[in-house]
Design a protein around this motif. Structure first.
Motif, mmCIF file in Angstrom:
data_model
loop_
_atom_site.group_PDB
_atom_site.id
_atom_site.type_symbol
_atom_site.label_atom_id
_atom_site.label_comp_id
_atom_site.label_asym_id
_atom_site.label_seq_id
_atom_site.Cartn_x
_atom_site.Cartn_y
_atom_site.Cartn_z
ATOM 1 N N ARG A 87 -1.548 -24.103 -10.106
ATOM 2 C CA ARG A 87 -0.748 -22.910 -9.819
ATOM 3 C C ARG A 87 -1.623 -21.944 -9.052
ATOM 4 N N ALA A 88 -1.058 -21.344 -7.990
ATOM 5 C CA ALA A 88 -1.812 -20.355 -7.200
ATOM 6 C C ALA A 88 -0.836 -19.358 -6.606
ATOM 7 N N ALA A 89 -1.330 -18.147 -6.367
ATOM 8 C CA ALA A 89 -0.504 -17.121 -5.720
ATOM 9 C C ALA A 89 -0.200 -17.566 -4.295
ATOM 10 N N ALA A 90 1.023 -17.326 -3.855
ATOM 11 C CA ALA A 90 1.429 -17.667 -2.491
ATOM 12 C C ALA A 90 0.659 -16.801 -1.497
ATOM 13 N N ALA A 91 0.271 -17.387 -0.384
ATOM 14 C CA ALA A 91 -0.495 -16.657 0.636
ATOM 15 C C ALA A 91 0.315 -15.498 1.212
ATOM 16 N N ASP A 92 1.632 -15.675 1.358
ATOM 17 C CA ASP A 92 2.476 -14.651 1.972
ATOM 18 C C ASP A 92 2.982 -13.606 0.983
#
Length: 170
Positions: A87-92
């Protein structure tokens, strides 16, 4: 007096036989997945869906698997615990979480047979729109008559009460 329609015994049997075949196939596929890969059928289905579409949000994954968000969230959590999903924060948009399959998860998803749930979804999608609507209405009426509509639907053969242990096999 109202008319009471009694279904032909063969209609009832044909319906039950069809449901039995579907449930048996899903159950056998889940047991085989658990034995071979240490994943439930639901976990394999989610893993393969994510492998095919990396970067999905939890809501998009729920849509893609035709499952309620809370059910797919439970499965994703188990996959993440095993290091198969990241899980990772979206770049946009840092508020949105993106889901990706780890390298180990990709290897597992690639070597496993296609999930039975995917075959069921594909078969439903191939039905003409009118037949799908008729089937949906009939199944809704059946579950309502059985007083099952208050129960939360979970993914096929995912036992949310059991933690399940992942077994890695070559």
């Amino acid at each position: 007096m109202g008319t009471h329609i009694i279904p032909r015994p063969t209609d009832t049997r044909d319906i039950l036989d069809a449901v039995r075949r579907i449930v048996r196939t899903l159950h056998e596929a889940s047991r085989a997945s658990q034995k071979t890969h240490g994943l439930s059928g639901a976990q394999l289905f989610v893993l393969q869906t994510l492998a095919d579409s990396p970067g999905l949000s939890l809501n998009a994954l729920a849509d893609r698997t035709h499952t309620h968000q809370s059910s797919v969230s439970t499965v994703v959590s188990r996959l993440a615990e095993h290091g198969l999903v990241l899980r990772a924060a979206a770049a946009d948009d840092g508020r949105r979480l993106e889901l990706r399959v780890s390298a180990e998860g990709r290897r597992l998803a690639a070597r496993a047979p296609g999930a039975a749930q995917a075959r069921l979804i594909e078969a439903i999608a191939r039905l003409p729109a009118g037949r799908r609507r008729t089937l949906a209405r009939a199944l809704h009426e059946l579950t309502t008559t059985m007083e099952l509509t208050g129960r939360a639907p979970v993914m096929f053969f995912d036992n949310p009460d059991r933690k399940g242990r992942r077994v890695t096999r070559g």
